[in-house]
Design a protein around this motif. Structure first.
Motif, PDB file in Angstrom:
ATOM      1  N   ILE A 241      -2.482  -0.648  -6.078  1.00 26.25           N
ATOM      2  CA  ILE A 241      -3.462  -1.163  -5.105  1.00 26.25           C
ATOM      3  C   ILE A 241      -4.818  -0.455  -5.265  1.00 26.25           C
ATOM      4  O   ILE A 241      -5.872  -1.073  -5.115  1.00 26.25           O
ATOM      5  N   SER A 242      -4.771   0.834  -5.613  1.00 29.26           N
ATOM      6  CA  SER A 242      -6.051   1.560  -5.752  1.00 29.26           C
ATOM      7  C   SER A 242      -6.883   0.997  -6.903  1.00 29.26           C
ATOM      8  O   SER A 242      -8.106   1.143  -6.908  1.00 29.26           O
TER       9      SER A 242
ATOM     10  N   PRO B 124       0.757   2.473  -4.165  1.00 28.59           N
ATOM     11  CA  PRO B 124      -0.656   2.852  -3.956  1.00 28.59           C
ATOM     12  C   PRO B 124      -1.454   2.932  -5.260  1.00 28.59           C
ATOM     13  O   PRO B 124      -2.649   2.649  -5.267  1.00 28.59           O
TER      14      PRO B 124
ATOM     15  N   ILE C  96      -7.419   4.689   8.204  1.00 30.79           N
ATOM     16  CA  ILE C  96      -6.000   4.690   7.838  1.00 30.79           C
ATOM     17  C   ILE C  96      -5.228   3.977   8.944  1.00 30.79           C
ATOM     18  O   ILE C  96      -5.347   4.329  10.126  1.00 30.79           O
TER      19      ILE C  96
ATOM     20  N   PHE D 116      -6.487  -3.876   4.167  1.00 32.65           N
ATOM     21  CA  PHE D 116      -7.085  -2.759   3.428  1.00 32.65           C
ATOM     22  C   PHE D 116      -8.058  -1.944   4.266  1.00 32.65           C
ATOM     23  O   PHE D 116      -8.332  -0.808   3.955  1.00 32.65           O
ATOM     24  N   ARG D 117      -8.622  -2.550   5.300  1.00 34.34           N
ATOM     25  CA  ARG D 117      -9.478  -1.842   6.256  1.00 34.34           C
ATOM     26  C   ARG D 117     -10.590  -1.045   5.581  1.00 34.34           C
ATOM     27  O   ARG D 117     -10.900   0.071   5.953  1.00 34.34           O
ATOM     28  N   GLY D 118     -11.205  -1.604   4.594  1.00 31.08           N
ATOM     29  CA  GLY D 118     -12.333  -0.938   3.942  1.00 31.08           C
ATOM     30  C   GLY D 118     -12.267  -1.077   2.440  1.00 31.08           C
ATOM     31  O   GLY D 118     -11.304  -1.632   1.899  1.00 31.08           O
ATOM     32  N   GLY D 119     -13.267  -0.573   1.776  1.00 30.49           N
ATOM     33  CA  GLY D 119     -13.345  -0.664   0.319  1.00 30.49           C
ATOM     34  C   GLY D 119     -14.627  -1.383  -0.058  1.00 30.49           C
ATOM     35  O   GLY D 119     -14.612  -2.494  -0.585  1.00 30.49           O
TER      36      GLY D 119
ATOM     37  N   PHE E 220      -9.733  -1.338  -6.083  1.00 30.00           N
ATOM     38  CA  PHE E 220     -11.002  -0.806  -5.566  1.00 30.00           C
ATOM     39  C   PHE E 220     -11.709   0.096  -6.577  1.00 30.00           C
ATOM     40  O   PHE E 220     -12.651   0.791  -6.236  1.00 30.00           O
TER      41      PHE E 220
ATOM     42  N   ILE F 218       0.846  -1.210   0.000  1.00 30.68           N
ATOM     43  CA  ILE F 218       0.000   0.000   0.000  1.00 30.68           C
ATOM     44  C   ILE F 218       0.870   1.244   0.000  1.00 30.68           C
ATOM     45  O   ILE F 218       0.601   2.204  -0.717  1.00 30.68           O
TER      46      ILE F 218
ATOM     47  N   PRO G  67     -10.413   4.100   1.228  1.00 33.60           N
ATOM     48  CA  PRO G  67      -9.983   5.401   1.753  1.00 33.60           C
ATOM     49  C   PRO G  67      -8.490   5.464   2.078  1.00 33.60           C
ATOM     50  O   PRO G  67      -7.829   6.447   1.750  1.00 33.60           O
ATOM     51  N   MET G  68      -7.973   4.412   2.710  1.00 32.37           N
ATOM     52  CA  MET G  68      -6.560   4.443   3.090  1.00 32.37           C
ATOM     53  C   MET G  68      -5.657   4.452   1.852  1.00 32.37           C
ATOM     54  O   MET G  68      -4.715   5.249   1.775  1.00 32.37           O
ATOM     55  N   VAL G  69      -5.981   3.616   0.887  1.00 29.84           N
ATOM     56  CA  VAL G  69      -5.162   3.542  -0.327  1.00 29.84           C
ATOM     57  C   VAL G  69      -5.259   4.869  -1.094  1.00 29.84           C
ATOM     58  O   VAL G  69      -4.250   5.392  -1.595  1.00 29.84           O
TER      59      VAL G  69
END
Lengths: 378, 426
Positions: free
Chosen positions: A198-199, A195, B406, A247-250, A202, A191, B380-382
């Motif tokens: 990785i983006s 980035p 994050i 990733f903590r979300g997406g 999503f 990440i 959001p973090m990426v």
């Protein structure tokens, strides 16, 4: 009708059951998972015997189980649980539950295998039920999922260790945790350093890099688990947790994966499981089935009271009831135990019957006990 | 209407009040009872009239007899007297607010007397270079416009409508000085409401919707005093702090590190402080707005302690902030957004990245700055890391980090990264 045509017909039937199950479940107010198993039983060996065993079906069902565990892992938001400061209560719940189950097995003169089975919980069913009533993201739902995860994860290891014969095998089983940690560290570095790439996971790219990458990680972990002699579902679960905590979300990616899993593969697993269960064999040891049902509830309801200061007694008890749900690992464990000569065939049939009834009864009881599920039902 | 000369010294005249009926009494005592706790405007002409029209229950003290008559004819309460005479001011209740709206020299003369009598004095400064002199005189508020003065008097956010006069015709909105406490939020023209933007050309007859208040002041000039914790800071970082202070016209207070303590260096004298005590003291005295310090490694405790009291800048030696990124990673995003607006005003383009769409409700378009707003659509973090890596001179973010998920390690990588300076808010 050719063999292939027959297989297609079976899959078409299962797809139709998968399609109508949630619609009927909404009307009769029972979990869709339960209805899928019941309809599986109706069309399986217990009654109509239309759903026949085939390689295709077995593969799709196994993939459904793997997907179920993967998505269960994806639901875990470790950060939230750690922030909530309730991990101690979760561990206390598991410890009390295991102690009660061991005490029961010893008192009744059963093999300790029974204690492991009684402590186990079907994470997949718990997640499905919580999703259906719209609680999976709430504090109560998250604690339920984490508690189920801790119980399932621990019993999975206990089962593996119980049947393992040497230190080397245990070391292999623990190695997957190490791989998980390394992958987690690598994910964070990816990440930070890549980035842009990785983006793309999503984004709405037509190539669906994110879906492909997630499935690759899932299958990689499943393969690795098999190589290391650990249950494949543990690998799938860890792959889900890995994606979740890295990733903590997406939401967009997760929704695509949920669509794939709950839209096709997972219902196949539940329907096929139902189709293979012969409800009449269990009746021979009805006393054992009833006793196991009662004890499985007690070993979960009593420890669930540790959550009563947080959620209140009624919610805590409803949690205990839901946590008593059994399914895949119990069935798998019974097969292994039978093969290892730890239980008899009659016991095995009674245990599977107990699993079916538990899977039907516990989620349904939960939905009636949980005080405010109706407004949240979706 | 001239009511009459009442005393020999001081000599003052009252217009506008229906006082003929109580002339036979010691009318001025009655009058002064009536004007207790009102706003007393020292000034004359149109400027005083504009202030009085916005402030009900106010009295204009005008030293110019002709102007006083004119104001009276326009319906204002007017006293024709020389407010620089101590006898005049001493007749008023010192709890009244004294608003100085005359020429600067006269204002300052009145201010000196007013402070000795214990008045709360506010002033509209004609010449900005004289602001400092007003501050030295201890005038509690130095307001640069009538709108911001009105807001100061009321002490809360207030909406005003300001007509565009012939003299303002042709000015762009960015050239219009609403004062440090105020900003234009709408423009009414020919029955239509227009959305304001910096290049909008004003036309005579336009009506400007202006919002004033402390909240606005923070976004327009957030820093009066900046504390530089020099420690082991390099020359470039110090220069960055100086650049910042210069740009915001702020005072730079220097704390040098001596052993484990800090020494405040001012006017050639120095005094040792325990940093925590010093920061706490500054917080209590409300004298500080920003801390500039360097961090060599992750230290959650120290940064949290500083940020809980003041926004903290970790400089990397930038000579200017050409590209600024504001990461809205907090459930209370006003701190990040206000800083983004302030920096946008003084440095130019700022990109605001909202990590959750719901946070957008906290954002209102700022008329006098250029801000680009984007919402994270994927992870959001990426998205935050990707944006950060695209190269910014300054990143504004919140240490609370409770929105956008994050990872704490990633957040610290951003804070400690040498490619961008980072302004951390609570």
């Amino acid at each position: 009708m050719t063999e292939v045509a027959g297989e297609f017909a079976t899959i078409a039937l299962i797809s139709a059951i998968a399609f109508i199950s949630p619609i009927i479940a909404e009307r009769v107010k029972i979990p869709a998972v339960v209805l899928e198993i019941v309809l599986g039983m109706v069309f399986g060996v217990s009654f109509l015997n239309i759903i026949q065993e085939s390689e295709w079906l077995s593969f799709l069902s196994l993939f459904g189980l793997i997907f179920l565990m993967f998505l269960a892992g994806l639901e875990i938001e470790v950060e939230n649980v750690l922030r909530s400061g309730r991990l101690k209560q979760v561990i206390a719940f598991f410890s009390i539950s295991l102690s009660l189950a061991v005490a029961f097995a010893v008192l009744m003169g059963f093999d300790l295998f029974y204690a492991i089975i009684l402590t186990n919980v079907a994470v997949g069913v718990v997640v499905s039920v919580l999703r259906e009533v719209g609680l999976e993201k709430e504090d109560f739902g998250q604690i339920n999922i984490v508690t189920a995860f801790v119980s399932d994860f621990s019993t999975m290891f206990l089962l593996s260790i119980y049947f393992l014969t040497g230190i080397l095998q245990i070391a292999f089983a623990l190695m997957i945790i190490l791989v998980f940690y390394v992958a987690f560290r690598f994910g964070k570095l990816a990440i930070w350093y890549f980035p842009d790439f990785i983006s793309r996971w999503f984004s709405d790219e037509p190539s669906e890099i994110g879906v492909r990458g997630s499935l690759a990680i899932m299958i990689l972990f499943v393969g690795l688990s098999s190589l290391l002699g650990v249950e494949a579902i543990l690998g799938a679960f860890l792959a889900g947790v890995l994606l979740s905590i890295t990733f903590r979300g997406g939401r967009k990616l997760y929704d695509k994966l949920y669509g794939m899993g709950f839209g096709f593969f997972i219902p196949i697993f539940f329907i096929k499981t139902g189709s293979e269960l012969n409800i009449f064999q269990g009746i021979e040891r009805l006393d054992l089935v009833i006793m196991l049902l009662l004890v499985s509830m007690l070993v979960k309801i009593i420890p669930s009271l540790v959550f009563s200061p947080v959620f209140g007694v009624r919610k805590a008890i409803s949690m205990g009831v839901l946590q008593s749900t059994k399914l895949s690992l119990t069935v798998a464990g019974v097969a292994i135990a039978l093969a290892a000569g730890i239980i008899t065939e009659v016991e095995a049939t009674a245990l599977v019957t107990f699993t079916i009834v538990s899977c039907l009864l516990s989620p349904t009881l939960f939905r009636h006990l949980y005080p405010s599920f109706l407004p949240n039902t979706r | 209407m001239q009511v009459g000369d009442i005393t020999e010294t001081p000599k003052f005249t009252v217009y506008g009040l229906n006082c003929s009926s109580f002339l036979k009494y010691e009318w001025y005592k009655y009058f002064l009872r009536q004007i207790q706790l009102v706003n007393i405007i020292i000034g004359s002409g149109d400027k005083a009239g504009r202030i009085a029209s916005k402030l009900p229950e106010s009295l204009i003290v005008d030293r110019n007899p002709e102007s006083a008559i004119d104001l009276e004819l326009r319906g204002f309460n007017v006293l024709n007297a020389d407010a620089s005479n101590v006898e005049v001011l001493s007749k008023f209740d010192s709890e009244s607010k004294l608003i100085l709206a005359d020429e600067d020299e006269f204002n300052l003369k009145v201010a000196k007397i007013a402070k000795t009598l214990g008045f709360d004095v506010l002033a509209i400064v004609s010449d900005e270079e004289k602001c400092r002199i007003y501050e030295i005189e201890g005038i509690s508020k130095v307001c640069s416009s009538i709108e911001s003065l009105i807001s100061s008097v009321f002490g809360k956010t207030r909406y005003l409508e300001v007509p565009v006069s012939d003299e303002m015709e042709g000015l762009s909105l960015s050239e219009y000085d609403a004062g440090e406490d105020c900003m234009v939020v709408s423009v009414f023209r020919e029955g239509k409401i227009l959305h304001p933007f910096p290049e909008m050309e004003l036309k005579s007859g336009d009506l400007l919707g202006v919002v004033c208040g402390e909240h606005v002041r923070i976004t327009k000039n957030p820093f009066d005093n900046i504390l530089l914790l020099k420690g082991e800071m390099g020359e470039d970082e110090v220069k960055e702090a100086e650049m910042l202070a210069e740009r915001f016209s702020a005072n730079l207070i220097l704390f040098e590190k001596v052993g484990n303590a800090f020494a405040c260096v001012l006017d050639g004298h120095s005094e040792s402080f325990n940093l925590d005590e010093a920061v706490e003291m500054l917080k209590r005295s409300d004298e500080l707005d920003l801390i500039v310090t360097t961090l060599k490694e992750k230290n959650e405790k120290i940064l949290k302690n500083l940020v809980s009291k003041f926004p903290t800048l970790i400089p990397t030696g930038k000579d200017n902030y050409r590209r600024i990124l504001a990461l809205v990673n907090t459930s209370k995003p006003d701190g990040v957004i206000n800083m983004a607006k302030a920096f946008s005003r003084y440095f130019g383009g700022v990109k605001v990245l909202f990590l959750e769409e719901e946070q957008l409700k906290h954002f209102s378009k700022f008329t006098e700055t250029e801000m680009e707003v984007e919402v994270s659509k994927g992870n959001p973090m990426v998205d935050a890391v990707k944006e950060f890596k695209s190269g910014y001179d300054l990143v504004i973010l919140s240490l609370s980090n409770n929105i956008g998920n994050i990872d704490r390690d990633i957040l610290w990588k951003i804070i400690l990264d040498k490619s961008s300076s980072v302004l951390v808010v609570d």
